[in-house]
Scaffold this active site. Structure first.
Site, short mmCIF file in Angstrom:
data_model
loop_
_atom_site.label_atom_id
_atom_site.label_comp_id
_atom_site.label_asym_id
_atom_site.label_seq_id
_atom_site.Cartn_x
_atom_site.Cartn_y
_atom_site.Cartn_z
N CYS A 1 57.37 -21.74 -20.38
CA CYS A 1 57.19 -20.43 -19.74
C CYS A 1 55.71 -20.10 -19.71
CB CYS A 1 57.94 -19.36 -20.54
SG CYS A 1 57.79 -17.71 -19.83
N HIS B 1 63.80 -12.97 -17.66
CA HIS B 1 62.55 -12.17 -17.67
C HIS B 1 62.81 -10.75 -17.18
CE1 HIS B 1 59.29 -14.79 -18.83
NE2 HIS B 1 59.58 -15.71 -17.92
N HIS C 1 66.20 -18.50 -15.94
CA HIS C 1 65.00 -18.16 -16.71
C HIS C 1 64.34 -16.89 -16.15
CE1 HIS C 1 61.15 -19.52 -18.83
NE2 HIS C 1 60.66 -18.68 -17.92
N GLU C 2 64.24 -16.81 -14.82
CA GLU C 2 63.61 -15.63 -14.19
C GLU C 2 64.49 -14.39 -14.34
OE1 GLU C 2 60.70 -16.27 -13.76
OE2 GLU C 2 60.75 -18.42 -13.40
N GLN D 1 56.41 -10.61 -15.70
CA GLN D 1 55.28 -11.37 -16.25
C GLN D 1 53.93 -10.88 -15.75
OE1 GLN D 1 57.34 -15.22 -15.08
NE2 GLN D 1 56.26 -15.89 -16.92
N GLY E 1 58.04 -20.99 -11.21
CA GLY E 1 58.63 -19.68 -10.98
C GLY E 1 57.76 -18.61 -11.60
O1 GNR Z 1 56.70 -23.24 -14.69
C1 GNR Z 1 57.76 -23.12 -15.32
N1 GNR Z 1 58.46 -24.24 -15.64
C2 GNR Z 1 59.73 -24.22 -16.17
C3 GNR Z 1 60.21 -25.40 -16.70
C4 GNR Z 1 61.48 -25.44 -17.24
C5 GNR Z 1 62.27 -24.33 -17.25
C6 GNR Z 1 61.79 -23.12 -16.73
C7 GNR Z 1 60.54 -23.08 -16.19
S1 GNR Z 1 59.94 -21.58 -15.51
C8 GNR Z 1 58.21 -21.79 -15.75
C9 GNR Z 1 57.44 -20.68 -15.09
C10 GNR Z 1 57.79 -19.36 -15.74
O2 GNR Z 1 57.40 -19.01 -16.82
N2 GNR Z 1 58.60 -18.58 -15.06
O3 GNR Z 1 58.98 -17.40 -15.60
NI NI Z 2 58.85 -17.68 -17.76
#
Ligand code: GNR
Ligand code: NI
Length: 182
Positions: free
Chosen positions: A91, A137, A133-134, A51, A46
């Site tokens: 991340c 951000h 997670h996104e 970012q 993601g």
């Molecule tokens: O690549 C990513 N792997 C991931 C693994 C576990 C939980 C969340 C992520 S998101 C991350 C890419 C990223 O930083 N997205 O903002």
């Molecule tokens: Ni991230």
């Protein structure tokens, strides 16, 4: 197509809250293409606008095994979240660090695609974790914010040390050298 530079913790630009996307135009489609390319190159599952220093409510993700299903989520809302699990999280903005984080196992989201069309989708597993997670951000939040202040400081020092050893002149001449050494 272009690879975009990814901001890294503790860069304060990662704390900026994204504003809604208003225009679904060719410029937006170009940004999405560049973000997808940057996500695959990193590699990551993601990538949020924040970012890459674009503070609009947009993220891309591809949690497929074949890496052939890039999706753009714009002006996303989480409608429902269900059950909590703990899973290892990483991340691209906090490279090499992995920590267990509590997240909902299932989320229902409403978002717009690159053409501005509304869609709703239910996500589970890695996709559900990734959406949360996104969304963090885009609100200026990082997964390390869920850790203790002590752990977060240790991570910050480790990353700054690694960048110093890796990067040479750029980081050693940066304003960070004026900060107290902890
Ligand atoms: O690549 C990513 N792997 C991931 C693994 C576990 C939980 C969340 C992520 S998101 C991350 C890419 C990223 O930083 N997205 O903002
Ligand atoms: Ni991230």
């Amino acid at each position: 197509m272009a690879l975009l530079p990814i901001l890294e913790f503790p860069d304060t630009r990662l704390r900026i809250r994204a504003k809604p996307v208003e225009h679904f135009d060719a410029q937006l489609r170009q940004l999405i293409a560049d973000m997808v390319e940057t996500m695959y190159a990193a590699p990551g599952v993601g990538l949020a606008g924040t970012q890459v220093n674009v503070h609009r409510h947009i993220f891309v993700m591809d949690t497929s095994a074949e890496k052939n299903d890039p999706q753009a989520y714009i002006n996303t809302e989480i409608l429902e979240r269900d059950e909590i699990q703990v899973a290892e999280e990483g991340c691209l903005s906090v490279p090499t660090i992995f920590e267990p984080i509590r997240r909902a196992t299932r989320v229902r989201v409403r978002a717009r695609d690159a053409d501005g069309a509304l869609f709703e989708r239910e996500l589970t597993g890695l996709a559900a974790v990734c959406v949360q997670h996104e969304m963090d951000h885009l609100a200026g939040k990082l997964f390390v914010d869920y850790l203790t202040a002590l752990k977060r400081e240790r991570i910050r020092r480790r990353l700054e040390k690694e960048r110093r050893e890796r990067g040479g002149s750029a980081s050693s001449s940066s304003p960070r050298s004026a900060e107290p050494a902890l």
